[in-house]
Design a protein around this motif. Structure first.
Motif, PDB file in Angstrom:
ATOM      1  N   SER A   1       0.798  -1.223   0.000  1.00  9.36           N
ATOM      2  CA  SER A   1       0.000   0.000   0.000  1.00  9.36           C
ATOM      3  C   SER A   1       0.831   1.274   0.000  1.00  9.36           C
ATOM      4  CB  SER A   1      -0.932   0.013   1.223  1.00  9.36           C
ATOM      5  OG  SER A   1      -0.176   0.046   2.430  1.00  9.36           O
ATOM      6  N   GLY A   2       2.149   1.136   0.073  1.00  6.55           N
ATOM      7  CA  GLY A   2       3.000   2.297   0.295  1.00  6.55           C
ATOM      8  C   GLY A   2       3.059   3.308  -0.825  1.00  6.55           C
ATOM      9  N   TRP A   3       2.741   2.902  -2.064  1.00  7.34           N
ATOM     10  CA  TRP A   3       2.887   3.820  -3.201  1.00  7.34           C
ATOM     11  C   TRP A   3       1.570   4.085  -3.921  1.00  7.34           C
ATOM     12  CZ3 TRP A   3       6.047  -0.434  -2.324  1.00  7.34           C
ATOM     13  CH2 TRP A   3       7.307  -0.122  -1.786  1.00  7.34           C
ATOM     14  N   GLY A   4       0.472   3.680  -3.331  1.00 11.43           N
ATOM     15  CA  GLY A   4      -0.826   3.980  -3.912  1.00 11.43           C
ATOM     16  C   GLY A   4      -1.310   3.015  -4.966  1.00 11.43           C
ATOM     17  N   GLU A   5      -0.587   1.947  -5.216  1.00 12.21           N
ATOM     18  CA  GLU A   5      -0.932   1.050  -6.321  1.00 12.21           C
ATOM     19  C   GLU A   5      -2.261   0.321  -6.140  1.00 12.21           C
ATOM     20  OE1 GLU A   5       3.223  -0.754  -7.875  1.00 12.21           O
ATOM     21  OE2 GLU A   5       2.969  -0.685  -5.704  1.00 12.21           O
ATOM     22  N   THR A   6      -2.704   0.164  -4.907  1.00 13.45           N
ATOM     23  CA  THR A   6      -3.945  -0.590  -4.682  1.00 13.45           C
ATOM     24  C   THR A   6      -5.175   0.307  -4.596  1.00 13.45           C
ATOM     25  OG1 THR A   6      -3.773  -0.491  -2.255  1.00 13.45           O
ATOM     26  CG2 THR A   6      -2.623  -2.306  -3.373  1.00 13.45           C
ATOM     27  N   LEU A   7      -5.022   1.621  -4.730  1.00 14.63           N
ATOM     28  CA  LEU A   7      -6.110   2.555  -4.441  1.00 14.63           C
ATOM     29  C   LEU A   7      -7.384   2.303  -5.240  1.00 14.63           C
ATOM     30  CD1 LEU A   7      -4.253   5.982  -4.034  1.00 14.63           C
ATOM     31  CD2 LEU A   7      -5.377   4.631  -2.255  1.00 14.63           C
ATOM     32  N   PHE A   8      -7.246   1.922  -6.508  1.00 11.91           N
ATOM     33  CA  PHE A   8      -8.419   1.824  -7.372  1.00 11.91           C
ATOM     34  C   PHE A   8      -8.721   0.395  -7.824  1.00 11.91           C
ATOM     35  CE2 PHE A   8      -6.219   5.934  -8.309  1.00 11.91           C
ATOM     36  CZ  PHE A   8      -7.058   6.733  -7.546  1.00 11.91           C
ATOM     37  N   LEU A   9      -8.020  -0.577  -7.277  1.00 14.22           N
ATOM     38  CA  LEU A   9      -8.184  -1.948  -7.770  1.00 14.22           C
ATOM     39  C   LEU A   9      -9.527  -2.556  -7.378  1.00 14.22           C
ATOM     40  CD1 LEU A   9      -4.594  -3.420  -7.361  1.00 14.22           C
ATOM     41  CD2 LEU A   9      -5.587  -2.024  -9.190  1.00 14.22           C
ATOM     42  N   ARG A  10     -10.128  -2.067  -6.310  1.00 16.68           N
ATOM     43  CA  ARG A  10     -11.464  -2.530  -5.939  1.00 16.68           C
ATOM     44  C   ARG A  10     -12.472  -2.220  -7.048  1.00 16.68           C
ATOM     45  NH1 ARG A  10     -12.789  -5.953  -2.258  1.00 16.68           N
ATOM     46  NH2 ARG A  10     -12.017  -4.836  -0.442  1.00 16.68           N
ATOM     47  N   GLU A  11     -12.230  -1.134  -7.796  1.00 17.05           N
ATOM     48  CA  GLU A  11     -13.143  -0.761  -8.876  1.00 17.05           C
ATOM     49  C   GLU A  11     -12.968  -1.645 -10.106  1.00 17.05           C
ATOM     50  OE1 GLU A  11     -15.305   1.405  -7.834  1.00 17.05           O
ATOM     51  OE2 GLU A  11     -14.088   1.417  -6.001  1.00 17.05           O
ATOM     52  N   ILE A  12     -11.830  -2.256 -10.251  1.00 16.60           N
ATOM     53  CA  ILE A  12     -11.583  -3.148 -11.396  1.00 16.60           C
ATOM     54  C   ILE A  12     -12.160  -4.528 -11.124  1.00 16.60           C
ATOM     55  CG2 ILE A  12      -9.814  -4.105 -12.931  1.00 16.60           C
ATOM     56  CD1 ILE A  12     -10.055  -1.047 -13.000  1.00 16.60           C
ATOM     57  N   TRP A  13     -11.889  -5.053  -9.944  1.00 17.41           N
ATOM     58  CA  TRP A  13     -12.366  -6.393  -9.574  1.00 17.41           C
ATOM     59  C   TRP A  13     -13.089  -6.319  -8.228  1.00 17.41           C
ATOM     60  CZ3 TRP A  13      -6.873  -6.766 -11.140  1.00 17.41           C
ATOM     61  CH2 TRP A  13      -6.714  -7.220 -12.458  1.00 17.41           C
ATOM     62  N   PRO A  14     -14.342  -5.919  -8.200  1.00 16.23           N
ATOM     63  CA  PRO A  14     -15.060  -5.749  -6.926  1.00 16.23           C
ATOM     64  C   PRO A  14     -15.175  -7.031  -6.105  1.00 16.23           C
ATOM     65  CG  PRO A  14     -16.275  -4.761  -8.753  1.00 16.23           C
ATOM     66  CD  PRO A  14     -15.166  -5.555  -9.357  1.00 16.23           C
ATOM     67  N   GLU A  15     -15.157  -8.169  -6.765  1.00 21.31           N
ATOM     68  CA  GLU A  15     -15.372  -9.431  -6.049  1.00 21.31           C
ATOM     69  C   GLU A  15     -14.087 -10.029  -5.490  1.00 21.31           C
ATOM     70  OE1 GLU A  15     -18.424 -10.343  -5.473  1.00 21.31           O
ATOM     71  OE2 GLU A  15     -19.042  -8.584  -6.625  1.00 21.31           O
ATOM     72  N   ALA A  16     -12.954  -9.558  -5.954  1.00 22.88           N
ATOM     73  CA  ALA A  16     -11.682 -10.119  -5.476  1.00 22.88           C
ATOM     74  C   ALA A  16     -11.414  -9.687  -4.040  1.00 22.88           C
ATOM     75  CB  ALA A  16     -10.543  -9.664  -6.378  1.00 22.88           C
ATOM     76  N   LYS A  17     -10.755 -10.539  -3.288  1.00 17.73           N
ATOM     77  CA  LYS A  17     -10.307 -10.165  -1.954  1.00 17.73           C
ATOM     78  C   LYS A  17      -9.062  -9.290  -2.097  1.00 17.73           C
ATOM     79  CE  LYS A  17     -13.318 -12.395   0.550  1.00 17.73           C
ATOM     80  NZ  LYS A  17     -14.288 -11.684   1.425  1.00 17.73           N
ATOM     81  N   LEU A  18      -9.092  -8.135  -1.455  1.00 22.62           N
ATOM     82  CA  LEU A  18      -7.991  -7.183  -1.563  1.00 22.62           C
ATOM     83  C   LEU A  18      -7.198  -7.168  -0.257  1.00 22.62           C
ATOM     84  CD1 LEU A  18      -6.467  -4.963  -3.088  1.00 22.62           C
ATOM     85  CD2 LEU A  18      -8.168  -3.320  -2.239  1.00 22.62           C
ATOM     86  N   LEU A  19      -5.937  -7.578  -0.334  1.00 23.20           N
ATOM     87  CA  LEU A  19      -5.034  -7.593   0.808  1.00 23.20           C
ATOM     88  C   LEU A  19      -3.942  -6.559   0.586  1.00 23.20           C
ATOM     89  CD1 LEU A  19      -4.513 -11.484   1.024  1.00 23.20           C
ATOM     90  CD2 LEU A  19      -6.426 -10.107   1.918  1.00 23.20           C
ATOM     91  N   VAL A  20      -3.512  -5.896   1.636  1.00 24.00           N
ATOM     92  CA  VAL A  20      -2.428  -4.925   1.494  1.00 24.00           C
ATOM     93  C   VAL A  20      -1.330  -5.210   2.510  1.00 24.00           C
ATOM     94  CG1 VAL A  20      -3.902  -3.107   0.545  1.00 24.00           C
ATOM     95  CG2 VAL A  20      -3.495  -3.199   3.021  1.00 24.00           C
ATOM     96  N   TYR A  21      -0.110  -4.946   2.088  1.00 24.75           N
ATOM     97  CA  TYR A  21       1.042  -5.008   2.982  1.00 24.75           C
ATOM     98  C   TYR A  21       1.142  -3.639   3.633  1.00 24.75           C
ATOM     99  CZ  TYR A  21       5.758  -6.219   4.584  1.00 24.75           C
ATOM    100  OH  TYR A  21       6.859  -6.506   5.351  1.00 24.75           O
ATOM    101  N   ALA A  22       0.850  -3.582   4.919  1.00 22.96           N
ATOM    102  CA  ALA A  22       0.805  -2.321   5.660  1.00 22.96           C
ATOM    103  C   ALA A  22       2.135  -2.136   6.387  1.00 22.96           C
ATOM    104  CB  ALA A  22      -0.360  -2.335   6.644  1.00 22.96           C
TER     105      ALA A  22
END
Length: 407
Positions: free
Chosen positions: A95-116
């Motif tokens: 999550s450190g560089w913003g790469e996951t910010l909009f991925l929920r909009e591409i694949w709403p059904e996928a489980k989204l995990l982030v390295y915090a």
């Protein structure tokens, strides 16, 4: 499962996890920056590198840069979806560089995990910790708030998150902390282990061997965040007390965290100018960045390994040094306390106490009678809680697989 890793510098923290999941039969793919030249252990696709943004406000630029990278990563994912009919079951991104910010909009059904990895905070961490280098100010705190925005947004959107240490997990707001599981990336203790035959050839041709009076100091960059200025100020007394001592520093001249000095081209240049005539530079060796094999040999042969850090992300170099059975002298700062206990598996000194650091380094060089016990316990600490194959990797695999489709 189809698992998509997202990391601008892949494999990064996923070096072991991604191929391990692939070996278990999962369809593993990684999305990374087009200019990332690191070798990948799994199949990789790339997104366009973000352009340099021209914004007058530094506050606006911070969030805009992360959002722009997130947009380009999302475009890459949209192409995977629309052109190649690719849909992951699980997305795991840093999550450190913003790469996951909009991925929920591409694949709403996928489980989204982030390295915090770490949440920036205006108090209690690096901001204002070292007034000499970066005095606390309203402007600095405002910038910290803007730098935190995409991290909070990324965690809010995620189904779950992972942090490598409790300290790093606890840096996130309490209302989001319940989403975070703590599992260290893991140390390959079979490879990163003691080696009484270790040696390292210096640029001047001299060969250092295990048993020599050597102090190692290792970081990605030689900078205040990792106590470089404090370490350098401790050396004159150490070198005067131990005429056979050699000091080996590994790290680049650039900046990984914080900022460059205002009055010198690098922190190395700044400290050499400050300590002019006080150091025997024939015994202080700056190696820059080195191949991993040389780095490991240095950890294995050094009589003392020094690790200093602001309250910030814990470096792999400390846990790897402990895995080699090194005699550790470390700063008494919160992230270090999670793995080093003074008098049990290392020696700790207050971060800013230069005389105490000099004394601790001298004590280690001259032969601390407790050294065998401290070194053995340091390695055992890693074996018991941070071992890659026996602890970390099985837990990481189980955690990711728990988000797959239920059958």
């Amino acid at each position: 499962m189809r698992i998509l890793f997202v990391h601008q510098n892949f494999p990064g923290q996923f070096l072991h996890l991604a191929p391990a999941l692939a070996a278990r039969g999962h369809d593993v793919l990684a999305l990374t920056d087009e200019k990332n030249e690191r070798a990948s252990p799994v199949r990789t696709v790339r997104y366009a590198e973000p352009p340099e943004l021209q914004l007058s406000s530094a506050l606006a630029r911070s969030y805009a840069e992360h959002a722009e990278r997130g947009l380009l990563a999302a475009r890459g994912c949209r192409a995977l979806r629309d052109r190649h009919n690719y849909t992951p079951d699980v997305i795991f991104g840093h999550s450190g560089w913003g790469e996951t910010l909009f991925l929920r909009e591409i694949w709403p059904e996928a489980k989204l995990l982030v390295y915090a990895e770490l949440m920036y905070r205006t108090h209690g961490q690096d901001v204002g910790f070292d007034p000499e280098i970066s005095p606390g100010s309203d402007g600095g705190r405002f910038m910290t708030v803007t730098r935190s925005a995409h991290l909070i947004q990324g965690l809010v959107q995620a189904d779950a998150a992972l942090a490598p240490t409790t300290y790093q997990a606890d840096s996130f707001p309490a209302e989001l902390r319940s989403k975070i599981t703590t599992i260290h990336d893991g140390i390959d203790t079979d490879h990163v282990c003691p080696n009484p035959n270790a040696s390292l050839t210096l640029p001047n041709g001299n060969v250092l061997r295990a048993g020599d009076e050597v102090i190692s100091f290792v970081n990605r960059s030689l900078e205040p965040y990792r106590g470089f200025h404090i370490f350098m100020r401790a050396l004159p007394q150490v070198l005067a007390a131990r005429p056979d001592a050699q000091v080996v520093l590994v790290g680049g001249d650039g900046v990984s965290y914080g900022s460059k000095p205002k009055d010198a081209p690098s922190w190395k240049a700044r400290m050499l100018a400050e300590l002019d005539s006080k150091l025997d530079l024939s015994r202080v060796h700056f190696l820059g960045r080195v191949p991993y094999a040389d780095y490991l040999s240095l950890l294995q042969l050094a009589r003392v390994h020094c690790y200093l850090t602001y309250p910030f992300v814990l470096s792999w170099s400390l846990t790897e040094a402990m895995s080699t059975g090194a005699y550790i002298v470390a700063s008494d700062t919160e992230p270090v306390r999670e793995v080093v206990r003074d008098g049990q598996n290392g020696r700790m000194v207050p971060f800013f106490d230069v005389p105490a650091l000099s004394a601790a380094l001298i004590r280690g060089l001259e032969g601390d009678p407790d050294a065998p016990r401290l070194k053995a316990t340091a390695r055992q600490t890693i074996l018991d809680g941070y071992d890659l194959k026996r602890h970390s990797l099985p837990r990481l695999i189980e955690w990711v697989e728990s988000f797959g489709p239920k059958v």
